[in-house]
Each structure stands twice: as structure tokens, then as C-alpha cells.
Design a protein around this motif. Structure first.
Motif, PDB file in Angstrom:
ATOM      1  N   GLU A 192       0.810  -1.212   0.000  1.00 19.81           N
ATOM      2  CA  GLU A 192       0.000   0.000   0.000  1.00 19.81           C
ATOM      3  C   GLU A 192       0.843   1.261   0.000  1.00 19.81           C
ATOM      4  OE1 GLU A 192       0.226  -1.537   4.258  1.00 19.81           O
ATOM      5  OE2 GLU A 192       0.042  -2.323   2.236  1.00 19.81           O
ATOM      6  N   TRP A 198      -6.279  -0.936  -4.716  1.00 19.19           N
ATOM      7  CA  TRP A 198      -7.733  -1.093  -4.833  1.00 19.19           C
ATOM      8  C   TRP A 198      -8.302  -1.338  -3.441  1.00 19.19           C
ATOM      9  CZ3 TRP A 198     -10.970  -5.272  -3.661  1.00 19.19           C
ATOM     10  CH2 TRP A 198     -12.281  -5.165  -4.143  1.00 19.19           C
ATOM     11  N   ARG A 199      -9.429  -0.721  -3.146  1.00 20.60           N
ATOM     12  CA  ARG A 199     -10.071  -0.888  -1.848  1.00 20.60           C
ATOM     13  C   ARG A 199     -11.443  -1.524  -2.021  1.00 20.60           C
ATOM     14  NH1 ARG A 199      -8.513   4.193   2.075  1.00 20.60           N
ATOM     15  NH2 ARG A 199      -6.368   4.465   1.366  1.00 20.60           N
ATOM     16  N   ARG A 200     -11.825  -2.326  -1.066  1.00 19.19           N
ATOM     17  CA  ARG A 200     -13.111  -3.015  -1.138  1.00 19.19           C
ATOM     18  C   ARG A 200     -14.255  -2.037  -0.878  1.00 19.19           C
ATOM     19  NH1 ARG A 200     -11.960  -8.775   1.914  1.00 19.19           N
ATOM     20  NH2 ARG A 200      -9.720  -8.859   1.486  1.00 19.19           N
ATOM     21  N   LYS A 207     -18.549  -2.727  -6.171  1.00 18.62           N
ATOM     22  CA  LYS A 207     -17.648  -1.742  -6.781  1.00 18.62           C
ATOM     23  C   LYS A 207     -17.326  -2.184  -8.210  1.00 18.62           C
ATOM     24  CE  LYS A 207     -14.425   0.656  -4.739  1.00 18.62           C
ATOM     25  NZ  LYS A 207     -13.177   1.111  -4.068  1.00 18.62           N
ATOM     26  N   ASN A 229     -17.702  -6.798  -1.369  1.00 23.97           N
ATOM     27  CA  ASN A 229     -16.859  -6.342  -0.263  1.00 23.97           C
ATOM     28  C   ASN A 229     -15.905  -7.406   0.259  1.00 23.97           C
ATOM     29  OD1 ASN A 229     -18.801  -7.947   0.895  1.00 23.97           O
ATOM     30  ND2 ASN A 229     -19.110  -6.644   2.684  1.00 23.97           N
ATOM     31  N   VAL A 315      -9.876   7.037  -8.567  1.00 25.62           N
ATOM     32  CA  VAL A 315      -8.761   6.289  -8.023  1.00 25.62           C
ATOM     33  C   VAL A 315      -7.572   6.476  -8.952  1.00 25.62           C
ATOM     34  CG1 VAL A 315      -9.273   4.114  -9.230  1.00 25.62           C
ATOM     35  CG2 VAL A 315      -8.045   4.058  -7.050  1.00 25.62           C
ATOM     36  N   GLY A 319      -4.597   1.746  -8.850  1.00 28.51           N
ATOM     37  CA  GLY A 319      -5.698   1.073  -8.187  1.00 28.51           C
ATOM     38  C   GLY A 319      -6.767   0.603  -9.146  1.00 28.51           C
ATOM     39  N   ASP A 353      -4.844  -7.340  -5.861  1.00 29.77           N
ATOM     40  CA  ASP A 353      -5.773  -6.332  -5.363  1.00 29.77           C
ATOM     41  C   ASP A 353      -6.365  -6.740  -4.018  1.00 29.77           C
ATOM     42  OD1 ASP A 353      -5.513  -4.446  -7.313  1.00 29.77           O
ATOM     43  OD2 ASP A 353      -7.344  -4.946  -8.387  1.00 29.77           O
ATOM     44  N   SER A 357      -5.868  -4.935  -0.430  1.00 29.49           N
ATOM     45  CA  SER A 357      -7.033  -4.342   0.245  1.00 29.49           C
ATOM     46  C   SER A 357      -7.160  -4.796   1.696  1.00 29.49           C
ATOM     47  CB  SER A 357      -8.315  -4.710  -0.511  1.00 29.49           C
ATOM     48  OG  SER A 357      -8.624  -6.099  -0.372  1.00 29.49           O
ATOM     49  N   PHE A 360      -6.649  -2.330   4.634  1.00 31.72           N
ATOM     50  CA  PHE A 360      -7.575  -1.221   4.915  1.00 31.72           C
ATOM     51  C   PHE A 360      -8.811  -1.744   5.632  1.00 31.72           C
ATOM     52  CE2 PHE A 360      -5.205  -0.183   1.072  1.00 31.72           C
ATOM     53  CZ  PHE A 360      -4.603   0.993   1.470  1.00 31.72           C
TER      54      PHE A 360
END
Length: 360
Positions: A192, A198-200, A207, A229, A315, A319, A353, A357, A360
Motif C-alpha cells: 500500500e 484497490w479498496r473493497r 464496486k 466487499n 482512483v 488502483g 488487489d 485491500s 484497509f
């Protein structure tokens, strides 16, 4: 020799030094001078890198092509099978095992560095491409990747342990490096830290990352991937498109295509994500206009009422790598929709990814 004809180590050393001085002072072409400068810069980058000495040693051996790969062992007279243990087809050279193997190429691209190397038979040229980034964190992480790949190769050859991307990705941050004072400091930056990961999505939202690939010849491709998620793939798609007046218009058309797909797939709570800042700002300003861009955005606004929850977020490109890959390879995957899966070439990127993730 000395004046009395006796040879000593000192006289031998003086002779070699004088010989090199004369050779360096002799006329040379400008290309030779540039080559010397490049080599000097190369070595400076290698030895200054904030990595463990053993990591530098492997990179140094790779550069000089003295890693004990099977090709080198055969050249030394050892009777060994020269084929690569990863692919069992090509001859195992340093360049092959560290940079050219299809699986290793995918590792490099799926890593936090997202590197695509120009092909060469010279290991030093791959390292030079890494050093050309001129970013200390990238250089350190890349050199440690080389060491970790070499470890994976040795585990396969000597212990029969199958190499995996997950093992590689977990191994790299565990390798610590020495700082300028000689004390131990944290190793290469974590995933990170090197890229915007990339975030869930939150809750039961889906998403959808989308992207467009556009060239001046108006060759355009779209790519999108929808995940929940847990990072699980709900759908992915690619479409080859041949008419867009600009890169921004290509992104807008990809946006409309993705919204329409989300509707057709039956998603109700969605957040779409783009790496095009111009598109994001145009959408958020919600201005009216007569241009084709505003017409496409208005089409999207008309479809938004279908969803119980809808948003568009921005983003950084790092990401959005999966959608970017699909868009750039849309001619290969054109007009295909995958349900709860992705093409095999994308497995490593999706896994990367998900692992990123988790922070976070």
C-alpha cells in the motif's frame, strides 16, 4: 619488475594500473563514453540501493550472468539438464528465470510495481529498466523481487516446492534492508506504500472499476470488473470499440457502457470507479451542455434512477489495474462478459488487489 629484474606483487599492480590509465586516456568514440557513463550509473544505482547485501549480491551476479543457472552449470562442464524447471521447455538462463518466463512476467505486472519489461537476452538491460525509474522505493522493491524470485526458483529445484505469487508477495516485505548508517531498517515499502491500492466497497455495495484504452487512430477498448466487499469477482467484461474522438470521450463512453452493464447484471447498490480525473470532475459538476460528452453523461444520469444507491469515485491508475488490463486487451477479449470469474491472465492481478485491500 623492479630495476634489478625482480618481480613483486607491487610491481605487477603498478603495471596493471598504468596499463589501464593509458587505455582510458586513448581516443574513444562518443558511444563508448556514453556506455561507460551508463555502466557507472548502473553500478551506483545497484550498490546504493537500500536492500540487504545478499539482495545486492544476487542482482550483481545476475548482471554479470554468473548466477548458477543450468546454462551456466553446463558451460562449466557439469552434466545437468539445461531446461528451466518452471516451464520445462526453454534453456534456463538468468534473464529467462528472472524476467522472461510467462509466469514471472505476470508476477512483475501483478506486483505493486506493475512493471512491463522490454524483452532482452541481457539480464543487465532488465535491471537498467528498473533503475531508469530513478525512484529509490521502486528500485529497492524490484531488486528484492529479483532475490525472492531466485529463492522461489531454488525452492522448486532443490525442495520441489511449487512457486506461487502469493508466497512471493508475502516474502518481499519480510526482507529487511540496511540504511545508510548500517543499522537495520524496515525493508522495501509495503504494497500500500508503493501504490494506491484497490479498496473493497462498504457493506453490500458492488464496486465496478472501468477503464478505456484509446489511441490517436481512434482504436478504443473498454474494460470493467465488478467485485463485492470480500473482493470476490461478480462479473467482468471487455469490449472493442472503434470510434472515439478523444481519450476523454473514450472514458465517458466506457462509463456509460459500464452503467448499462451494471443495470443488465441486476446490481442495485453500486459505486463505479475511474482513473480519469476529467471525467470524474465533469460528472461531479453536474453541468448541462450541448456537447457529445454532456449527452453521454446525461444518458448515465437517466440510468442512475434504476439503482437504489449509486456513486462515482476517482482512483489513481495503480488502483485500477484490472480494468486497465481488460481495456488494453479488449481486441483479444472483445464483447465478452464473464460471470463470477475473470480470464486466466487476470488471476494474479485480482489476487494482488485483494491482498493489498486487506490493509484497509
Amino acid at each position: 619488475m623492479t630495476t634489478d629484474g625482480t618481480y613483486t606483487t607491487k610491481t605487477g599492480y603498478d603495471f596493471v594500473r598504468q596499463h589501464r590509465s593509458r587505455h582510458a586516456a586513448s581516443p574513444s568514440s562518443s558511444s563508448d563514453a556514453r556506455g561507460h557513463g551508463q555502466r557507472k550509473s548502473f553500478w551506483m544505482s545497484l550498490w546504493k540501493a537500500q536492500v540487504l547485501p545478499r539482495v545486492k549480491d544476487v542482482a550483481w551476479r545476475a548482471m554479470l550472468e554468473i548466477l548458477p543457472v543450468r546454462q551456466a552449470l553446463r558451460k562449466c562442464g557439469m552434466e545437468v539438464d539445461g531446461s528451466c524447471r518452471f516451464c520445462l521447455e526453454s534453456e534456463e538462463t538468468a534473464a529467462h528465470v528472472l524476467f522472461q518466463l510467462p509466469v514471472v512476467l505476470r508476477w512483475w505486472f501483478a506486483s505493486p510495481l506493475s512493471l512491463r519489461f522490454r524483452e532482452s537476452d541481457d539480464p543487465a538491460s532488465y535491471l537498467q529498466q528498473l533503475f531508469d525509474t530513478d525512484e529509490p522505493e521502486v528500485i529497492s522493491y524490484g531488486m528484492t523481487m529479483i532475490y525472492a524470485i531466485w529463492e522461489q526458483r531454488n525452492n522448486l529445484v532443490h525442495n520441489g516446492i511449487q512457486a506461487t505469487f502469493e508466497a512471493l508477495l508475502h516474502r518481499v516485505p519480510t526482507l529487511e534492508c540496511a540504511d545508510s548508517s548500517g543499522s537495520l531498517a524496515p525493508g522495501p515499502a509495503r504494497v500500500e506504500d508503493l501504490r494506491i491500492a484497490w479498496r473493497r466497497p462498504v457493506g453490500n455495495t458492488i464496486k465496478i472499476n472501468f477503464d478505456a484504452s484509446w489511441t490517436a487512430a481512434s482504436d478504443t477498448g473498454f474494460g470493467m470488473i465488478a467485485r463485492n466487499n470480500n473482493g470476490e469477482v461478480m462479473a467482468a467484461a471487455a469490449l472493442g470499440f472503434t470510434s472515439a474522438s478523444s481519450a476523454l470521450m473514450a472514458e465517458a463512453l466506457a462509463f456509460r457502457w459500464s452503467v448499462s452493464l451494471a443495470k443488465d447484471l441486476g446490481f442495485f447498490r453500486v459505486v463505479l470507479e475511474t482513473d480519469c480525473l476529467q471525467l470524474f470532475e465533469a460528472w461531479k459538476k453536474n453541468r448541462l451542455g450541448d456537447s457529445y460528452l454532456f449527452s453521454v453523461l446525461n444518458d448515465c444520469r437517466d440510468m442512475v434512477s434504476y439503482f437504489t444507491s449509486f456513486d462515482l469515485s476517482f482512483v489513481r491508475r495503480s488502483g485500477n489495474s484490472v480494468a486497465d488490463f481488460l481495456a488494453k486487451n479488449s481486441s483479444k477479449f472483445s464483447n465478452i462478459v464473464w460471470i463470477e470469474e475473470v480470464p486466466p491472465d487476470l488471476d494474479l492481478l485480482v489476487t494482488s488487489d485483494v491482498l493489498a485491500s486487506m490493509a484497509f
